[in-house]
Design an enzyme around this catalytic site. Sequence first.
Site, mmCIF file in Angstrom:
data_model
loop_
_atom_site.group_PDB
_atom_site.id
_atom_site.type_symbol
_atom_site.label_atom_id
_atom_site.label_comp_id
_atom_site.label_asym_id
_atom_site.label_seq_id
_atom_site.Cartn_x
_atom_site.Cartn_y
_atom_site.Cartn_z
ATOM 1 C CE LYS A 1 -3.751 -0.157 2.406
ATOM 2 N NZ LYS A 1 -4.549 -0.303 3.624
ATOM 3 N NE ARG B 1 -6.750 3.688 4.849
ATOM 4 C CZ ARG B 1 -8.054 3.665 4.568
ATOM 5 N NH1 ARG B 1 -8.690 2.528 4.500
ATOM 6 N NH2 ARG B 1 -8.701 4.783 4.343
ATOM 7 N N GLY C 1 -8.456 -6.851 5.087
ATOM 8 C CA GLY C 1 -9.282 -7.015 6.288
ATOM 9 C C GLY C 1 -8.598 -7.731 7.437
ATOM 10 C CG MET D 1 -2.835 -7.003 9.935
ATOM 11 S SD MET D 1 -1.154 -6.689 9.505
ATOM 12 C CE MET D 1 -1.236 -6.442 7.782
ATOM 13 N NE ARG E 1 -6.494 -4.205 -2.268
ATOM 14 C CZ ARG E 1 -7.065 -4.319 -1.093
ATOM 15 N NH1 ARG E 1 -6.338 -4.316 -0.010
ATOM 16 N NH2 ARG E 1 -8.364 -4.441 -0.965
ATOM 17 C CG HIS F 1 -14.685 -10.122 5.086
ATOM 18 N ND1 HIS F 1 -14.884 -11.402 5.538
ATOM 19 C CD2 HIS F 1 -13.380 -9.835 5.297
ATOM 20 C CE1 HIS F 1 -13.746 -11.868 6.020
ATOM 21 N NE2 HIS F 1 -12.812 -10.930 5.888
ATOM 22 C CB SER G 1 10.215 -43.653 -9.910
ATOM 23 O OG SER G 1 9.104 -42.838 -9.666
ATOM 24 C CB CYS H 1 5.693 -41.778 -8.874
ATOM 25 S SG CYS H 1 6.467 -43.031 -7.859
ATOM 26 C CE1 TYR I 1 8.500 -40.219 -13.776
ATOM 27 C CE2 TYR I 1 10.495 -40.675 -15.029
ATOM 28 C CZ TYR I 1 9.541 -41.065 -14.101
ATOM 29 O OH TYR I 1 9.627 -42.290 -13.495
HETATM 30 C C1 PEP Z 1 5.408 -43.378 -2.567
HETATM 31 O O1 PEP Z 1 5.685 -44.050 -1.574
HETATM 32 O O2 PEP Z 1 5.732 -42.194 -2.713
HETATM 33 C C2 PEP Z 1 4.650 -43.992 -3.663
HETATM 34 C C3 PEP Z 1 4.421 -43.335 -4.779
HETATM 35 O O3 PEP Z 1 4.132 -45.212 -3.445
HETATM 36 P P1 PEP Z 1 2.811 -45.477 -2.606
HETATM 37 O O4 PEP Z 1 2.172 -44.175 -2.302
HETATM 38 O O5 PEP Z 1 1.957 -46.361 -3.444
HETATM 39 O O6 PEP Z 1 3.363 -46.164 -1.394
#
Ligand code: PEP
Length: 879
Positions: A31, A101, A110, A112, A344, A460, A768, A835, A855
């Site tokens: 501000k 303010r 809103g 503070m 803002r 709000h 992975s 993963c 990936y």
């Molecule tokens: C993990 O452990 O991150 C994984 C992908 O396998 P799961 O969640 O199936 O144990």
Amino acid sequence: MTTQTLQKKVYFFGNKETEGNRDQRNLLGGKGANLAEMTNLNIPVPPGFTITTNECLSYYKNNQQLSKELLEEIVANIKKIEKSSNKIFGDSENPLLFSVRSGARISMPGMMDTILNLGLNDEAVEGLSKQSQSEQFAWDSYRRFIQMFSSVVLEIEHHLFEEELTKLKQEINVELDMDLSAEHFKKLVQSYKKIIASNGKTFPQDPVEQLTLAISAVFNSWESERAYKYRKINKIPDHWGTAVNVQSMVFGNLGDDSGTGVCFTRNPSTGENKFYGEYLVNAQGEDVVAGIRTPEEIEKLNKIMPTIYKELVDIYKRLEQHFKEMQDMEFTIEKGKLYILQTRTGKRTAAAAIKIAVDMEKEKLIDKETALLRVTGDQLDQLLHPTIDPNAKVSVLAKGLPASPGAAVGQLVFNADDAEKWTGEGKQVLLIREETSPEDIGGMHAACGILTARGGMTSHAAVVARGMGKCCVAGCQTLQISAKAKTLKINDKTFKEGDYLSLNGTSGEVIEGKAPLQEVKTTEEFTKLLGWANDIRRLKVRTNAETEEDVKTAVKFGAEGIGLCRTEHMFFEAERIDFFREMILADTQEKRKEALNKLFLYQKEDFLKIFKLMPGLPITIRLLDPPLHEFLPHEESQIEELAKKIKTTKDSIKKKINSLHEQNPMLGHRGCRLAITYPEIYEMQTKAIIQAAIEAQQANTIVNPEIMIPLIGDVNELKTLRELVENTVKEILNKNNIHLNYQIGTMIEVPRAALMADKVASAADFFSFGTNDLTQMTYGLSRDDSSSFIPEYLNKKVWKEDPFQVLDQEGIGELIKIAIKKGRTQKSNLKIGICGEHGGEPRSVGFCHREKFDYVSCSPYRIPIAILSAAQEKIRHPE
Ligand code: PEP
Ligand code: MG
């Protein structure tokens, strides 16, 4: 002298002597920096000064005291304002009044405290009366100030003053505050003073004392419960502190040539490039957002004050061009003169964020990279939330304002605490309030939808819900809410706490019961933005999926393969589970193989479908992971049923269940350990994968299967199972006289595997990272049980985040870095992915980009988030 005392503490704004600019938001808050910038642009801003965020930090270091040096700078700046405005602070003839303010680096609407009309006392009120030629206005201003000051600074409950006001209005039978006379306000001031005295407090008459107390109160509000919660939700660091803006007051409540309003340079709900906002004639600051009077649409201002409207339009266009961002502005008109009190970056819905970013690129206001950085992963997430099926027959009970789009189905709760509590118990709730206030922030965040009886599109509830991407219907006047009795009456129907209703935040409809929701539809702008992200990112994005439906969704969002196909999920369907159970209960290897043969056909067909849905893309199939007892029934009736089906006795099933029981199943007989004991399971799964791949290849589908072994801790586990898989593959390929490209890799989810990654890499084509288990095992923290106490860790600030949601880059990240380094030293072309759930979390994706993963893999609906985050990280950290 220390550097701290040498640092400038206060920055003036308001004329040619303005000291700050837009680049100083860390120091002056958003501000303050923008007020300075506007005065640099010659936009009419009432003069004032900003106390820096450093001073907030010093205040806390200094036992919540304002330093002597700061007070001196404040006094010097008051003099400057007095000079430029020709008014005197606390004067009984021509008083200068201030608003005080907060203003953090990022706006926290809103959250503070704000105080208006500061500087009024028993003498200055007379001065204001002369100056404005309205005694009624002057005494109204005074009582408003006392009220605000008492609740913010003296911490006396606000409702005590409100009750006094209501009582007076009832006595003389008027509805609006502005119908009260000067005499009434004088009487009110007396009763307010009595309330203060009966609370053992004093209202200071000295304006400088008022100001220093107000500044301290704003600093204190940085540590208030609601501000803390807001920071936690919005991931704003606690150590930033807030600036304080002290600005000379202008009045929108000086008659019909005065007014006040809030406006946006584009529509914050849809993103449409059209001036949007609301105003009220003869009203003061907070009246527009408080939702007490219903404001008018901004275009109407053109009819009643065309010159002002033209000037406002000119200013909004200049501000948007200058900041190259959609602006949210507050303005006041005092006796026919326009002032801008704030500008803002405007909060917006996810849909609006995307449209505005893409439109601004088209208008050549920003480039593609900037457009990509304007949308957050969380916003994409919101956009991918469902809406109410337009073809469904629903019973609409009432209609309010479509304050924040999307849909919500949930059980009714009537206060913020209940919303948090019920949500904590795993329920979906709608928060029902007369109108929301900043104290409700925690409950609003917890609820899946918000419904209010009062307030407009900039109330709000509306503003906060839009910022959170939460469905909200506001100002639904037919509602009769009793927060005390926890009931909601709509016409002749009464609903109690726990009853279900549905909200359509796009149409404003309140719907009876549970309305059916429908899949998200993406817009042209969404596709365009993702297209830009795809062109820019380096990191590939795959999906965690095993069902046909999930794979199709992932393909639609642009998944570049599967990073995790959890094969155990394919056994859970009704028909198959019995064969699986038969396999587990088999007492000879022969019987086990028989049951596995039946499962083989199902698995092969499933894999074939996936190969065909993602031709040419890498498909990582993980062999069986969970412990076997997870597949066995536990209820007496189910055990009986199974015994009949597979022609055995209840007792023998129970015996097996007992023998499989483990104290610590997560650390027990699961993952690759199962296959060391029962190699025939992985053998069958490998056969199914390879047979499906051969069939797909014969049907001219290019296949790239990647077979993944879970829960490796020692390279010998991997070597043993790799040999098993390779031998099985070779046998089938030789029999069919066919060639097939495939890889064998492993999950890195046991800390030992990460530490021994060079050895593990010698037997793996890819790694992975299973960051779910890796987090569990590195922290020694159960994935299944820790949700009961992690909230406490977060509340007490022991942890900043839940490590199962946001990758702990410091600890788990260190382990990952070691594993990558060791793995790639052993094998330079080792493919690396993730993963665990973190694969779709924006900051964790950023980490994966920086650590040169190949990936990330995440659930289908998080793919756009991963794509965007990967592109954003590449923009921020070009290689
Ligand atoms: C993990 O452990 O991150 C994984 C992908 O396998 P799961 O969640 O199936 O144990
Ligand atoms: Mg795992």
